[in-house]
Design a protein around this motif. Structure first.
Motif, PDB file in Angstrom:
ATOM      1  N   ASP A  44       1.005   2.846  -4.265  1.00 45.79           N
ATOM      2  CA  ASP A  44       0.124   1.829  -3.690  1.00 45.79           C
ATOM      3  C   ASP A  44      -0.033   0.725  -4.737  1.00 45.79           C
ATOM      4  OD1 ASP A  44      -1.893   0.208  -2.738  1.00 45.79           O
ATOM      5  OD2 ASP A  44      -3.291   1.847  -2.330  1.00 45.79           O
ATOM      6  N   SER A  59      -1.323  -2.113  -4.358  1.00 47.09           N
ATOM      7  CA  SER A  59      -2.530  -2.924  -4.174  1.00 47.09           C
ATOM      8  C   SER A  59      -3.735  -2.295  -4.880  1.00 47.09           C
ATOM      9  CB  SER A  59      -2.826  -3.105  -2.685  1.00 47.09           C
ATOM     10  OG  SER A  59      -3.202  -1.867  -2.101  1.00 47.09           O
ATOM     11  N   ASP A  60      -3.527  -1.159  -5.528  1.00 46.34           N
ATOM     12  CA  ASP A  60      -4.603  -0.427  -6.194  1.00 46.34           C
ATOM     13  C   ASP A  60      -4.825  -0.973  -7.603  1.00 46.34           C
ATOM     14  OD1 ASP A  60      -6.364   1.378  -7.314  1.00 46.34           O
ATOM     15  OD2 ASP A  60      -5.026   3.106  -7.126  1.00 46.34           O
ATOM     16  N   PRO A  61      -5.939  -1.677  -7.833  1.00 45.90           N
ATOM     17  CA  PRO A  61      -6.192  -2.245  -9.163  1.00 45.90           C
ATOM     18  C   PRO A  61      -6.252  -1.189 -10.266  1.00 45.90           C
ATOM     19  CG  PRO A  61      -7.771  -3.099  -7.569  1.00 45.90           C
ATOM     20  CD  PRO A  61      -7.005  -2.005  -6.893  1.00 45.90           C
ATOM     21  N   ALA A  62      -6.729   0.009  -9.957  1.00 48.82           N
ATOM     22  CA  ALA A  62      -6.798   1.055 -10.974  1.00 48.82           C
ATOM     23  C   ALA A  62      -5.402   1.458 -11.435  1.00 48.82           C
ATOM     24  CB  ALA A  62      -7.555   2.267 -10.430  1.00 48.82           C
ATOM     25  N   ARG A  63      -4.465   1.519 -10.518  1.00 52.38           N
ATOM     26  CA  ARG A  63      -3.087   1.882 -10.856  1.00 52.38           C
ATOM     27  C   ARG A  63      -2.404   0.772 -11.651  1.00 52.38           C
ATOM     28  NH1 ARG A  63       1.311   4.933  -9.329  1.00 52.38           N
ATOM     29  NH2 ARG A  63       0.201   6.101  -7.764  1.00 52.38           N
ATOM     30  N   ALA A 108      -2.738  -6.615  -6.275  1.00 57.60           N
ATOM     31  CA  ALA A 108      -3.779  -5.760  -6.836  1.00 57.60           C
ATOM     32  C   ALA A 108      -4.900  -6.566  -7.472  1.00 57.60           C
ATOM     33  CB  ALA A 108      -3.172  -4.821  -7.882  1.00 57.60           C
ATOM     34  N   THR A 130      -5.054  -7.827 -10.347  1.00 54.12           N
ATOM     35  CA  THR A 130      -5.300  -7.337 -11.696  1.00 54.12           C
ATOM     36  C   THR A 130      -4.779  -8.340 -12.702  1.00 54.12           C
ATOM     37  OG1 THR A 130      -3.193  -6.161 -11.787  1.00 54.12           O
ATOM     38  CG2 THR A 130      -5.106  -4.906 -11.059  1.00 54.12           C
ATOM     39  N   LYS A 188       0.799  -1.228   0.000  1.00 57.65           N
ATOM     40  CA  LYS A 188       0.000   0.000   0.000  1.00 57.65           C
ATOM     41  C   LYS A 188       0.837   1.286   0.000  1.00 57.65           C
ATOM     42  CE  LYS A 188      -4.119  -1.974   1.992  1.00 57.65           C
ATOM     43  NZ  LYS A 188      -4.849  -1.912   0.743  1.00 57.65           N
TER      44      LYS A 188
END
Length: 133
Positions: A63, A65-69, A118, A120, A48
């Motif tokens: 971060d 763990s951020d799927p958007a990133r 993440a 992803t 994170k």
């Protein structure tokens, strides 16, 4: 009977350790161990960006763990950042390069683990699959 059980346990332990020593490229469990040793100080245990060293960094670690990133990044981009450092992709110049301390397979393992953090799917060309060809 105890001898047979001891032999079986020893065989299982030996097989497990041999598999761990020869982790495949893209093996996210091997990547987790590398991440814990090499990345967690800045990115934090869960990716994170909240590791103990993060308080002294500017900019703060990403971060992971951020799927958007992560969903907008290809494996090749992530490999480049881990290999050459953040500045190579216009990201944080504080992110160090690991190509001198991690093998290409280890870098792929870290990328596989970051993908798992993440949750992803990979975008672009997937190079994390393993073949015994």
């Amino acid at each position: 009977m105890r001898t047979a059980e001891a032999f079986l346990l020893a065989a299982i332990a030996l097989a497990w350790s041999a598999g761990a020593a020869h982790a495949r490229p893209g093996d996210h469990e091997a990547g987790r161990l590398i991440f814990k040793q090499q990345c967690a100080a800045c990115h934090g245990k869960g990716g994170k960006g909240d590791g103990p060293a993060a308080v002294a960094l500017n900019p703060k670690p990403a971060d992971l763990s951020d799927p958007a990133r992560l969903g907008t990044r290809t494996d090749e981009e992530l490999i480049a950042v881990v290999s050459k450092g953040g500045a190579v992709r216009g990201l944080s110049p504080v992110m160090p390069a690991f190509e001198g301390s991690l093998s290409p397979d280890q870098i792929r393992q870290v990328v596989a683990y970051v993908r798992a953090l993440a949750a992803t799917p990979t975008t672009g060309t997937t190079i994390l699959s393993y073949s015994t060809v």
